[in-house]
Design an enzyme around this catalytic site. Structure first.
Site, PDB file in Angstrom:
ATOM      1  N   SER A  15      -1.528 -18.230  35.814  1.00 40.87           N
ATOM      2  CA  SER A  15      -1.617 -16.777  35.862  1.00 40.87           C
ATOM      3  C   SER A  15      -1.897 -16.386  37.302  1.00 40.87           C
ATOM      4  O   SER A  15      -2.413 -17.196  38.077  1.00 40.87           O
ATOM      5  CB  SER A  15      -2.768 -16.300  34.976  1.00 40.87           C
ATOM      6  OG  SER A  15      -3.067 -14.939  35.201  1.00 40.87           O
ATOM      7  N   TYR A  30     -12.230 -16.702  32.251  1.00 40.58           N
ATOM      8  CA  TYR A  30     -10.768 -16.767  32.166  1.00 40.58           C
ATOM      9  C   TYR A  30     -10.195 -17.219  33.505  1.00 40.58           C
ATOM     10  O   TYR A  30      -9.343 -18.120  33.557  1.00 40.58           O
ATOM     11  CB  TYR A  30     -10.189 -15.400  31.778  1.00 40.58           C
ATOM     12  CG  TYR A  30      -8.678 -15.398  31.758  1.00 40.58           C
ATOM     13  CD1 TYR A  30      -7.986 -16.012  30.727  1.00 40.58           C
ATOM     14  CD2 TYR A  30      -7.947 -14.807  32.778  1.00 40.58           C
ATOM     15  CE1 TYR A  30      -6.595 -16.026  30.708  1.00 40.58           C
ATOM     16  CE2 TYR A  30      -6.566 -14.811  32.773  1.00 40.58           C
ATOM     17  CZ  TYR A  30      -5.898 -15.428  31.740  1.00 40.58           C
ATOM     18  OH  TYR A  30      -4.528 -15.453  31.734  1.00 40.58           O
TER      19      TYR A  30
END
Length: 191
Positions: free
Chosen positions: A37, A50
């Site tokens: 990501s 995260y």
């Protein structure tokens, strides 16, 4: 929740690599495409765990790319930006709650909802097209950022000093901006 996140994002990815690499080594080639990501390249408030999992994917992939190259195996990282998959609904739900960080968490959820609804978001087809491009490339790059927003944010973070990045983050999350020169920072500040 953190352990489950790491099980999915890091340990599951690592285990899958362990399972496919023996066959790729025997075949003398192959490609491992790990989906990370843009969150593996910078950190935003309320997303520390995260981001940590995505930083781990980046680190594992960087090491693996060098380790398996002698066997003809390529390792590519796909780094999506804002992709409309329903992720934001799950992420904003986990931000609900009370306590000392409730205002920050609510601001984060509201910001995430706005960003995912904005023009910055793309559909999952953008990721699939990038994976296909990486697999078809004769010499694939190590990293492929997906979406113009991801390229802009990662570029800004790379160029911005930490103090500027922190100030922008504080502003976006309603935590104030960059203090004036000589002004104390943090909760101990007299006001």
């Amino acid at each position: 929740e953190v352990r489950q996140e790491f099980e999915t994002n890091v340990f599951g990815l690592g285990r899958l690599c362990q399972l496919v690499l023996p066959g790729m080594r025997r075949a003398g080639g192959g490609a491992v495409v790990n989906v990370s990501s843009m969150a593996g390249r910078f950190v935003l408030p309320t997303g520390g765990w995260y981001h940590a999992s995505k930083y781990a994917v980046e680190a594992l992939s960087d090491a693996l790319r060098v380790e398996v190259a002698p066997f003809g195996v390529r390792v590519v990282l796909i780094e999506p930006g804002i992709i409309r998959t329903g992720f934001e609904a799950v992420a904003t739900r986990t931000l609900a709650g009370d306590g000392p960080y409730a205002d920050l968490r609510n601001a984060s959820a509201a910001l995430m909802t706005r960003i995912y609804a904005s023009r910055m978001g793309r559909d999952a087809q953008a990721v699939a097209a990038t994976v296909e491009r990486a697999l078809r490339a004769r010499r694939p790059r190590a990293r492929y950022l997906v979406t113009p927003g991801a390229r802009a944010l990662v570029g800004f973070r790379r160029a911005a000093p930490d103090a500027l990045w922190d100030a922008v983050s504080r502003h976006q999350y309603g935590l104030g901006g960059l203090p004036r020169r000589g002004q104390p920072q943090g909760p101990d500040r007299q006001g």
